[in-house]
Design a protein around this motif. Structure first.
Motif, PDB file in Angstrom:
ATOM      1  N   GLY A  16       0.767  -1.209  -0.096  1.00 23.38           N
ATOM      2  CA  GLY A  16       0.155  -0.003  -0.169  1.00 23.38           C
ATOM      3  C   GLY A  16       0.850   1.285  -0.060  1.00 23.38           C
ATOM      4  N   CYS A  17       2.190   1.214   0.323  1.00 16.74           N
ATOM      5  CA  CYS A  17       2.909   2.302   0.470  1.00 16.74           C
ATOM      6  C   CYS A  17       3.235   3.050  -1.009  1.00 16.74           C
ATOM      7  CB  CYS A  17       4.394   2.240   1.180  1.00 16.74           C
ATOM      8  SG  CYS A  17       5.265   0.804   0.630  1.00 16.74           S
ATOM      9  N   GLY A  18       3.105   2.218  -1.857  1.00 13.93           N
ATOM     10  CA  GLY A  18       3.456   2.520  -3.394  1.00 13.93           C
ATOM     11  C   GLY A  18       4.693   1.998  -4.182  1.00 13.93           C
ATOM     12  N   PHE A  19       5.322   1.113  -3.532  1.00 11.71           N
ATOM     13  CA  PHE A  19       6.545   0.527  -3.760  1.00 11.71           C
ATOM     14  C   PHE A  19       6.324  -0.860  -4.389  1.00 11.71           C
ATOM     15  CE2 PHE A  19       9.111   3.928  -2.518  1.00 11.71           C
ATOM     16  CZ  PHE A  19       8.670   4.280  -1.116  1.00 11.71           C
ATOM     17  N   VAL A  20       7.077  -1.082  -5.272  1.00 10.43           N
ATOM     18  CA  VAL A  20       7.373  -2.550  -5.952  1.00 10.43           C
ATOM     19  C   VAL A  20       7.860  -3.452  -4.597  1.00 10.43           C
ATOM     20  CG1 VAL A  20       8.763  -4.098  -7.456  1.00 10.43           C
ATOM     21  CG2 VAL A  20       7.659  -1.948  -8.320  1.00 10.43           C
ATOM     22  N   ALA A  21       7.297  -4.501  -4.514  1.00  4.08           N
ATOM     23  CA  ALA A  21       7.605  -5.370  -3.476  1.00  4.08           C
ATOM     24  C   ALA A  21       7.601  -6.982  -4.055  1.00  4.08           C
ATOM     25  CB  ALA A  21       6.864  -5.366  -2.123  1.00  4.08           C
ATOM     26  N   GLU A  22       8.276  -7.770  -3.680  1.00  5.20           N
ATOM     27  CA  GLU A  22       8.142  -9.285  -4.139  1.00  5.20           C
ATOM     28  C   GLU A  22       7.569 -10.053  -2.910  1.00  5.20           C
ATOM     29  OE1 GLU A  22      11.674  -8.322  -4.214  1.00  5.20           O
ATOM     30  OE2 GLU A  22      11.075  -7.078  -5.865  1.00  5.20           O
ATOM     31  N   SER A  67      19.157   8.419  15.018  1.00  8.86           N
ATOM     32  CA  SER A  67      19.625   7.656  16.008  1.00  8.86           C
ATOM     33  C   SER A  67      18.607   7.257  17.169  1.00  8.86           C
ATOM     34  CB  SER A  67      20.690   8.352  16.730  1.00  8.86           C
ATOM     35  OG  SER A  67      20.426   9.940  17.075  1.00  8.86           O
ATOM     36  N   TRP A  68      17.486   8.148  17.069  1.00 10.47           N
ATOM     37  CA  TRP A  68      16.352   7.848  17.996  1.00 10.47           C
ATOM     38  C   TRP A  68      15.337   6.861  17.768  1.00 10.47           C
ATOM     39  CZ3 TRP A  68      17.170  12.494  15.279  1.00 10.47           C
ATOM     40  CH2 TRP A  68      16.484  12.927  14.466  1.00 10.47           C
ATOM     41  N   GLY A  69      15.575   6.157  16.617  1.00 12.27           N
ATOM     42  CA  GLY A  69      15.050   4.487  16.524  1.00 12.27           C
ATOM     43  C   GLY A  69      13.870   5.008  15.146  1.00 12.27           C
ATOM     44  N   LYS A  70      13.885   6.131  14.681  1.00 10.21           N
ATOM     45  CA  LYS A  70      12.758   6.474  13.734  1.00 10.21           C
ATOM     46  C   LYS A  70      13.409   6.349  12.332  1.00 10.21           C
ATOM     47  CE  LYS A  70       9.131   8.661  16.299  1.00 10.21           C
ATOM     48  NZ  LYS A  70       8.142   9.767  16.313  1.00 10.21           N
ATOM     49  N   SER A  71      12.795   6.011  11.288  1.00 10.28           N
ATOM     50  CA  SER A  71      13.195   6.132   9.842  1.00 10.28           C
ATOM     51  C   SER A  71      12.485   7.006   9.058  1.00 10.28           C
ATOM     52  CB  SER A  71      13.168   4.693   9.278  1.00 10.28           C
ATOM     53  OG  SER A  71      14.111   3.800  10.323  1.00 10.28           O
ATOM     54  N   TYR A  72      12.817   7.509   8.067  1.00 12.60           N
ATOM     55  CA  TYR A  72      12.143   8.692   7.323  1.00 12.60           C
ATOM     56  C   TYR A  72      12.618   8.517   5.849  1.00 12.60           C
ATOM     57  CZ  TYR A  72      11.740  10.898  11.862  1.00 12.60           C
ATOM     58  OH  TYR A  72      11.435  10.970  13.109  1.00 12.60           O
ATOM     59  N   LEU A  73      11.494   8.281   4.963  1.00  9.83           N
ATOM     60  CA  LEU A  73      11.767   8.411   3.630  1.00  9.83           C
ATOM     61  C   LEU A  73      12.047   9.970   3.149  1.00  9.83           C
ATOM     62  CD1 LEU A  73      11.781   6.153   1.138  1.00  9.83           C
ATOM     63  CD2 LEU A  73       9.688   7.215   0.695  1.00  9.83           C
ATOM     64  N   VAL A  74      12.902  10.284   2.261  1.00  6.23           N
ATOM     65  CA  VAL A  74      13.215  11.545   1.914  1.00  6.23           C
ATOM     66  C   VAL A  74      13.300  11.568   0.250  1.00  6.23           C
ATOM     67  CG1 VAL A  74      14.358  13.548   1.971  1.00  6.23           C
ATOM     68  CG2 VAL A  74      14.478  12.271   3.931  1.00  6.23           C
ATOM     69  N   PHE A  75      12.484  12.471  -0.570  1.00  5.09           N
ATOM     70  CA  PHE A  75      12.611  12.285  -1.682  1.00  5.09           C
ATOM     71  C   PHE A  75      12.244  13.839  -2.155  1.00  5.09           C
ATOM     72  CE2 PHE A  75       8.270  11.126  -0.288  1.00  5.09           C
ATOM     73  CZ  PHE A  75       7.526  11.817  -1.216  1.00  5.09           C
ATOM     74  N   LEU A  76      12.590  14.161  -3.608  1.00  7.40           N
ATOM     75  CA  LEU A  76      12.038  15.182  -4.335  1.00  7.40           C
ATOM     76  C   LEU A  76      10.880  14.929  -4.938  1.00  7.40           C
ATOM     77  CD1 LEU A  76      15.511  16.815  -5.808  1.00  7.40           C
ATOM     78  CD2 LEU A  76      14.406  16.954  -3.224  1.00  7.40           C
ATOM     79  N   GLU A  93       5.491   0.740  11.144  1.00  9.22           N
ATOM     80  CA  GLU A  93       5.467  -0.713  11.143  1.00  9.22           C
ATOM     81  C   GLU A  93       4.535  -1.285  10.028  1.00  9.22           C
ATOM     82  OE1 GLU A  93       4.018  -1.877  15.213  1.00  9.22           O
ATOM     83  OE2 GLU A  93       5.660  -0.865  16.206  1.00  9.22           O
ATOM     84  N   GLU A  94       4.740  -2.525   9.718  1.00 11.94           N
ATOM     85  CA  GLU A  94       4.062  -3.190   8.855  1.00 11.94           C
ATOM     86  C   GLU A  94       4.255  -2.736   7.416  1.00 11.94           C
ATOM     87  OE1 GLU A  94       2.697  -5.752   9.404  1.00 11.94           O
ATOM     88  OE2 GLU A  94       2.830  -5.618  11.686  1.00 11.94           O
ATOM     89  N   GLU A  95       5.549  -2.081   7.251  1.00  9.49           N
ATOM     90  CA  GLU A  95       5.848  -1.445   5.990  1.00  9.49           C
ATOM     91  C   GLU A  95       5.035  -0.525   5.434  1.00  9.49           C
ATOM     92  OE1 GLU A  95       8.642  -2.386   4.613  1.00  9.49           O
ATOM     93  OE2 GLU A  95       9.056  -3.976   5.895  1.00  9.49           O
ATOM     94  N   PHE A  96       4.439   0.356   6.226  1.00 12.08           N
ATOM     95  CA  PHE A  96       3.560   1.568   5.655  1.00 12.08           C
ATOM     96  C   PHE A  96       4.360   2.972   6.158  1.00 12.08           C
ATOM     97  CE2 PHE A  96       0.163  -1.668   6.349  1.00 12.08           C
ATOM     98  CZ  PHE A  96      -0.577  -1.403   4.997  1.00 12.08           C
ATOM     99  N   PHE A  97       4.073   3.830   5.303  1.00  3.18           N
ATOM    100  CA  PHE A  97       4.647   5.173   5.545  1.00  3.18           C
ATOM    101  C   PHE A  97       3.591   6.175   5.687  1.00  3.18           C
ATOM    102  CE2 PHE A  97       8.873   4.609   3.896  1.00  3.18           C
ATOM    103  CZ  PHE A  97       8.935   3.260   3.471  1.00  3.18           C
TER     104      PHE A  97
END
Length: 312
Positions: A16-22, A67-76, A93-97
């Motif tokens: 659902g996040c919009g990326f290709v996945a296998e 470093s505080w445990g979060k991840s962020y997708l950055v793009f233009l 979690e669960e691969e959603f953004f």
């Protein structure tokens, strides 16, 4: 438009996040033996959760692990009246953004990358804007705007595995005069970073990848975007550029990878979450670029076996 990779007998699905996945069965496949039997990507429709939009371009992707445990997708993206800005989406979690929001920096005309480093003894978040550095807080809000330090990064922070310390190092990499692979070291925000010329390499496009350093030998494995064709038939593909340095000698090996894809760009290899490959892909109908990801057809499966053994 999004596309999904057809792998003969592999059933694929679209996250659902919009990326290709296998799907998970793909993780056990012998990928090298599949290179000759790919079908063309199929078009599919799905929710995009504000990351990839039909009417705008998205490219220059990076996954920033704080470093505080979060991840962020950055793009233009040019979704705001056709003006290009950096956008950020938190990885959940669960691969959603989360829905992508504009990063609080001015319009940019070159990729915006984020990373953490130590400045004057403190851990800080850096970003780039048209090559100039700025600082951000933990909410990814800009805390300064007057920096004169300039770093012309050619790629997101480049992951290098140090086999002595058993740690990842993230190098700021540029291409001096287009041919010299250069490492930058930020000292302060008032002066340009120190430069260290590492080696020469011809014909790089847009790239990312992985490095491995150990006593007596250095390996750099680049996922490079290569131009092919001419005129109206021109397109881009992915290739591996493998450079090995040992005992004062240099070897280079090039070979194509992800050969079923064309019109690709801006690769990013996420070494902190299983070597997943993020990239942009242009839809030839609309001419727009969208964001994609391989979750199982990952980067370490594309590189030589002896280099795989050196990686964590």
């Amino acid at each position: 438009m999004k596309r999904v990779v057809g792998l003969w007998w592999v059933v694929v699905f679209f996250l659902g996040c919009g990326f290709v996945a296998e799907d998970k069965e793909a993780s056990s496949l012998e990928y090298e033996k599949l290179l000759a039997i790919y079908e063309s990507p199929e078009q599919v429709k799905s929710a995009r959760y504000g990351i990839s939009l039909e009417t705008s371009e998205e490219y220059a992707v990076q996954l920033f692990h704080a470093s505080w445990g979060k991840s962020y997708l950055v793009f233009l993206s040019d979704r705001e009246n056709g003006v290009t800005y950096p956008y950020v989406s938190e990885k959940m979690e669960e691969e959603f953004f989360t829905w992508a929001t504009k990063l609080g920096v001015p319009s940019v005309y070159m990729p915006c990358y984020l990373w953490e480093d130590t400045l004057e003894g403190k851990k800080v978040i850096f970003g780039t804007r048209d090559g100039y550095l700025f600082l951000l807080d933990h909410n990814l809000q800009v805390t300064n705007s007057g920096s004169s330090a300039y770093v012309e990064m050619a790629t997101p922070p480049f992951p290098v595995w140090n086999r002595e310390t058993k740690q990842w190092e993230f190098w700021l990499v540029g291409l001096f005069n287009g041919d010299f692979f250069t490492r930058y070291r930020v000292i302060d925000l008032s002066h340009n970073p120190a430069e260290e010329y590492l080696f020469s390499v011809m014909g790089l496009g847009v790239f990312h990848g992985v490095g491995v350093v150990e006593p007596g030998e250095t390996n750099v494995i680049l996922l490079n975007v290569r131009s092919a064709g001419v005129g109206a038939g021109a397109f881009t593909t992915f290739e591996i550029r493998w450079l090995r340095f040992s005992a004062g000698q240099r070897w280079e090996t090039n070979y194509p990878v992800y050969t079923f894809l064309t019109n690709v760009g801006y690769p990013f290899v996420d070494v902190q979450e299983g070597y997943q490959v993020y990239f942009s892909l242009k839809d030839m109908t609309t001419g727009k670029r969208d964001l994609y990801r391989f979750r199982y057809f990952t980067f370490e499966k594309m590189i030589p076996q002896d280099i795989r053994k050196k990686l964590p």
